[in-house]
Scaffold this motif. Structure first.
Motif, short mmCIF file in Angstrom:
data_model
loop_
_atom_site.label_atom_id
_atom_site.label_comp_id
_atom_site.label_asym_id
_atom_site.label_seq_id
_atom_site.Cartn_x
_atom_site.Cartn_y
_atom_site.Cartn_z
N PRO A 177 -71.56 73.06 -13.12
CA PRO A 177 -71.35 74.06 -12.05
C PRO A 177 -70.57 73.52 -10.86
O PRO A 177 -69.86 74.28 -10.20
CB PRO A 177 -72.77 74.46 -11.65
N LEU A 178 -70.67 72.22 -10.59
CA LEU A 178 -69.93 71.67 -9.45
C LEU A 178 -68.43 71.63 -9.73
O LEU A 178 -67.63 71.95 -8.85
CB LEU A 178 -70.46 70.29 -9.10
N LEU A 179 -68.04 71.25 -10.93
CA LEU A 179 -66.60 71.23 -11.27
C LEU A 179 -66.03 72.64 -11.37
O LEU A 179 -64.85 72.86 -11.11
CB LEU A 179 -66.37 70.47 -12.56
N SER A 180 -66.88 73.60 -11.76
CA SER A 180 -66.37 74.96 -11.89
C SER A 180 -66.02 75.57 -10.53
O SER A 180 -65.30 76.56 -10.47
CB SER A 180 -67.40 75.84 -12.61
N LEU A 181 -66.52 74.97 -9.46
CA LEU A 181 -66.17 75.47 -8.12
C LEU A 181 -64.68 75.27 -7.83
O LEU A 181 -64.12 75.99 -7.00
CB LEU A 181 -67.02 74.78 -7.05
N LEU A 182 -64.05 74.32 -8.51
CA LEU A 182 -62.62 74.11 -8.31
C LEU A 182 -61.82 75.31 -8.82
O LEU A 182 -60.79 75.67 -8.25
CB LEU A 182 -62.16 72.83 -9.02
N LEU A 183 -62.26 75.88 -9.90
CA LEU A 183 -61.67 77.11 -10.43
C LEU A 183 -62.77 78.16 -10.38
O LEU A 183 -63.46 78.41 -11.36
CB LEU A 183 -61.17 76.90 -11.86
#
Length: 191
Positions: A123-129
């Motif tokens: 979920p943290l990396l998905s905040l980039l996209l």
């Protein structure tokens, strides 16, 4: 320790057992095949563990003794007193006891999936996209719940990453739910 003939009970020559795994009895002449633990045929020597100095690895079971090897099965450090040569590796007493009576060696686990870190990273990396958060938020919650009981790591770790993954995943899911409800409520309103 000496091994005895299966037929007459006379001691078998140790040098022949070590070389071939079989020996002819000197008394009755019968052939004896032996599958013995290698340490059984070696002369007993007193094992003394050396004291661990500051900065040296210490034995898991004897914290004051210097480690001479790591267990091939679990990775624990063992001193000279605890080291059991088994096959091509060294085992700790716990792994030897756990494998007692089994015909096969335990699988050496040298790596493990870190599901807690994965559940937090998704979920943290998905905040980039940010559009991906609609999938990543619920996926992180599901992954954290499904893998909660899995072993975490080869070394001791806590479950805080699972808690953080659930919190971030629920926050992303709640954000999407609020956004959809907000847009649905205001879609019919005229400016």
């Amino acid at each position: 320790m000496t091994l005895s003939c299966a037929r007459c009970g006379s001691p078998l020559p140790a040098w022949e057992l070590e070389a071939k795994g079989a020996a002819d009895c000197t008394a009755c002449g019968s052939e004896n095949r032996v599958a013995a633990f290698p340490a059984l045929l070696k002369p007993a020597e007193a094992a003394r563990g050396e004291t661990a100095l500051a900065g040296e690895a210490a034995c898991f079971d004897h914290p004051g003794k210097r480690a001479v090897a790591a267990c091939s099965q679990c990775g624990r450090f063992v001193c000279q007193l605890c080291a059991v040569e088994f096959g091509e590796g060294v085992w700790c007493p716990s792994c030897v006891a756990a494998g007692a009576g089994q015909a096969r060696a335990a699988r050496a686990e040298t790596a493990r999936n870190l599901y807690d870190s994965t559940a937090l990273t998704v979920p943290l990396l998905s905040l980039l996209l940010w559009p991906l958060t609609i999938i990543a938020g619920p996926a992180a919650v599901v992954l954290a719940v499904m893998k909660w009981r899995e072993p975490l790591s080869l070394v001791r770790r806590s479950r805080w990453r699972f808690f953080a993954a659930i919190a971030v995943g629920l926050a992303e899911t709640a954000g999407w739910a609020w956004g959809i409800v907000y847009l649905a409520a205001h879609a019919g309103a005229k400016p």
